[in-house]
Design a protein around this motif. Structure first.
Motif, PDB file in Angstrom:
ATOM      1  N   TRP A 104       0.095 -70.452  52.153  1.00 22.32           N
ATOM      2  CA  TRP A 104       1.494 -70.132  51.262  1.00 22.32           C
ATOM      3  C   TRP A 104       1.216 -68.810  50.502  1.00 22.32           C
ATOM      4  O   TRP A 104       0.014 -68.293  50.364  1.00 22.32           O
ATOM      5  CB  TRP A 104       1.727 -71.373  50.082  1.00 22.32           C
ATOM      6  CG  TRP A 104       0.463 -71.708  49.332  1.00 22.32           C
ATOM      7  CD1 TRP A 104      -0.541 -72.259  49.360  1.00 22.32           C
ATOM      8  CD2 TRP A 104      -0.036 -70.874  48.070  1.00 22.32           C
ATOM      9  NE1 TRP A 104      -1.405 -72.464  48.359  1.00 22.32           N
ATOM     10  CE2 TRP A 104      -1.203 -71.297  47.460  1.00 22.32           C
ATOM     11  CE3 TRP A 104       0.653 -69.892  47.358  1.00 22.32           C
ATOM     12  CZ2 TRP A 104      -1.460 -70.858  46.346  1.00 22.32           C
ATOM     13  CZ3 TRP A 104       0.105 -69.451  46.216  1.00 22.32           C
ATOM     14  CH2 TRP A 104      -0.931 -69.855  45.761  1.00 22.32           C
ATOM     15  N   SER A 113       6.212 -69.494  42.043  1.00 21.51           N
ATOM     16  CA  SER A 113       7.148 -69.932  43.257  1.00 21.51           C
ATOM     17  C   SER A 113       6.619 -69.323  44.298  1.00 21.51           C
ATOM     18  O   SER A 113       6.012 -68.048  44.492  1.00 21.51           O
ATOM     19  CB  SER A 113       8.541 -69.171  42.770  1.00 21.51           C
ATOM     20  OG  SER A 113       8.796 -67.938  43.273  1.00 21.51           O
ATOM     21  N   GLY A 114       6.661 -69.816  45.562  1.00 20.14           N
ATOM     22  CA  GLY A 114       5.972 -69.417  46.632  1.00 20.14           C
ATOM     23  C   GLY A 114       6.421 -70.018  48.026  1.00 20.14           C
ATOM     24  O   GLY A 114       7.549 -70.410  48.049  1.00 20.14           O
ATOM     25  N   ASP A 137      -2.507 -68.678  49.011  1.00 17.37           N
ATOM     26  CA  ASP A 137      -3.551 -69.462  49.549  1.00 17.37           C
ATOM     27  C   ASP A 137      -4.755 -68.885  50.251  1.00 17.37           C
ATOM     28  O   ASP A 137      -4.536 -67.899  51.059  1.00 17.37           O
ATOM     29  CB  ASP A 137      -2.951 -70.608  50.536  1.00 17.37           C
ATOM     30  CG  ASP A 137      -3.947 -71.393  51.203  1.00 17.37           C
ATOM     31  OD1 ASP A 137      -4.899 -71.997  50.603  1.00 17.37           O
ATOM     32  OD2 ASP A 137      -3.793 -71.386  52.382  1.00 17.37           O
ATOM     33  N   THR A 183       9.216 -73.134  47.610  1.00 20.18           N
ATOM     34  CA  THR A 183       9.191 -74.289  46.389  1.00 20.18           C
ATOM     35  C   THR A 183       8.686 -73.587  45.128  1.00 20.18           C
ATOM     36  O   THR A 183       8.202 -72.439  44.858  1.00 20.18           O
ATOM     37  CB  THR A 183       8.563 -75.310  46.876  1.00 20.18           C
ATOM     38  OG1 THR A 183       8.531 -76.405  45.909  1.00 20.18           O
ATOM     39  CG2 THR A 183       7.191 -75.209  46.923  1.00 20.18           C
ATOM     40  N   ALA A 193       5.879 -70.659  52.381  1.00 25.18           N
ATOM     41  CA  ALA A 193       5.254 -70.953  53.456  1.00 25.18           C
ATOM     42  C   ALA A 193       5.855 -71.084  54.998  1.00 25.18           C
ATOM     43  O   ALA A 193       6.917 -71.497  54.610  1.00 25.18           O
ATOM     44  CB  ALA A 193       4.328 -72.332  53.250  1.00 25.18           C
ATOM     45  N   LEU A 221       3.631 -76.484  46.212  1.00 18.53           N
ATOM     46  CA  LEU A 221       2.892 -75.725  47.568  1.00 18.53           C
ATOM     47  C   LEU A 221       1.637 -76.385  48.318  1.00 18.53           C
ATOM     48  O   LEU A 221       1.818 -76.540  49.227  1.00 18.53           O
ATOM     49  CB  LEU A 221       2.440 -74.342  46.883  1.00 18.53           C
ATOM     50  CG  LEU A 221       3.849 -73.348  46.721  1.00 18.53           C
ATOM     51  CD1 LEU A 221       3.179 -72.258  45.526  1.00 18.53           C
ATOM     52  CD2 LEU A 221       4.592 -73.147  47.998  1.00 18.53           C
ATOM     53  N   THR A 224       2.273 -76.699  57.772  1.00 24.08           N
ATOM     54  CA  THR A 224       2.556 -75.347  57.724  1.00 24.08           C
ATOM     55  C   THR A 224       1.497 -74.561  58.513  1.00 24.08           C
ATOM     56  O   THR A 224       0.645 -75.484  59.107  1.00 24.08           O
ATOM     57  CB  THR A 224       2.246 -74.747  56.240  1.00 24.08           C
ATOM     58  OG1 THR A 224       1.014 -75.011  55.835  1.00 24.08           O
ATOM     59  CG2 THR A 224       3.345 -75.493  54.968  1.00 24.08           C
TER      60      THR A 224
END
Length: 338
Positions: A118, A255-256, A113, A80, A258, A86, A95
């Motif tokens: 993430w 953008s990342g 994170d 996302t 997980a 996130l 997650t």
């Protein structure tokens, strides 16, 4: 695979599922990014590993879908954009943390994170698009400038409650506190040329059409407009300005990716995550999406480099995610979209 086909059809879009089903191994991805934007990456990964990547595009409702599916979810990964999205996936408890020396070596601490749920992939700057004809060089240099009365009737933006703008307001709140942020929002609202509407590209179109002189948007939309013959003229009508917060830098978002708690293909999912932060994938991603790569030593595309150098704001993105509820409340209190 049957369950995944069902959920992706409901999600409103699938990519390469038919071809992927013929391969022995796969990884399933829920994405807020459209499959065509990810195709150069997924193709490169499949070519290198033989693992198919099945992409389900969701316009919204990712958290709700994963929560409803629970342990039966076919999704291995979620991809996302925007730190608040996130954080919301992690906060929903859908997650799992991922321990990987490859990820920690390639993703700076500021871009993942603290508990490893993430991991960032690319960044983008929230900048100002300024009319080449009606805005002088140096006329706008900070986000604070947007509330200056000289811009009355000259600013366009998408909805204040959109995730990209909420993150920007959260950053303003971080730097200036609640009272100053509310004053700023009221000032920006009073300078709007029209009611907030459309996406970031629609604001550039409005500048081209003479409806406003400056607009707030993300950097990568410039690349997308230049690739679209119908929008190239819009893009060529504006300059990119990298504003800063007073005493700080330019607001950045991310953008990342997980790994889901369910992850039926966990090993393959980890391989895909590690591939995405490799120098090869970072350059593919940066080129395809006109964003800034995260991995040390990776370079943005020549087009993106041509937009100029700037100093990114160094605020921790998780701090901004924590301020999102307060930022949204202030946006609603001033009735920004009214």
């Amino acid at each position: 695979m049957t369950a995944f086909l069902r959920t992706t059809a409901l999600a409103g879009g699938i990519a390469a599922l038919a071809a992927g089903s013929a391969l022995a191994e796969e990884v399933n991805l829920y994405s807020y990014r459209q499959p065509e934007l990810l195709k150069p990456l997924t193709d490169a990964f499949t070519e290198e590993t033989g693992i198919a990547v099945n992409v389900a595009f969701l316009e919204d409702g990712m958290v709700e879908r994963l929560t409803a599916e629970g342990d039966r979810s076919p999704a291995d990964l979620v991809l996302t954009v925007d730190i608040s999205r996130l954080a919301s996936v992690v906060d929903a408890g859908v997650t799992q943390p991922v321990e990987s020396t490859v990820l920690t070596d390639h993703v700076p601490a500021a871009f993942h994170d603290p508990d490893n749920h993430w991991w960032g992939l690319t960044t983008r700057a929230r900048i100002i698009y300024a009319s080449k004809d009606r805005v002088e060089d140096g006329e706008v240099t900070t986000y604070e400038d947007l509330a200056d009365p000289k811009w009355e009737g000259r600013i366009c933006t998408r909805s204040g409650t959109h995730a990209y703008n909420v993150a920007l307001v959260a950053a303003y709140l971080h730097h200036h506190g609640e009272e100053a942020t509310k004053d700023w929002l009221e000032g920006v609202k009073s300078n709007l040329a029209r009611k907030p509407q459309g996406n970031d590209r629609a604001q550039v179109k409005a500048i081209w059409a003479g409806e406003c002189d400056i607009a707030i948007g993300n950097t990568y939309y410039m690349g997308q407009m230049l690739e679209d013959p119908e929008q190239t003229e819009w893009a060529n009508s504006v300059d990119i300005v990298f504003p800063t917060f007073e005493g700080a830098g330019t607001h950045m978002n991310i953008s990342g990716i997980a790994m889901t708690k369910a992850a039926p293909n966990k090993e393959n999912a980890l391989k895909f995550m590690e591939f995405l932060v490799s120098p090869e994938a970072q350059e593919i991603y940066a080129e395809a999406n006109h964003e800034y790569p995260i991995a040390p030593g990776s370079e943005p595309s020549d087009l993106v480099k041509g937009w100029g150098e700037f100093t990114p704001d160094d605020v921790n993105l998780m701090d901004l995610a924590a301020l999102r509820p307060d930022a949204l409340r202030l946006i609603q209190e001033v009735d920004f979209d009214g």
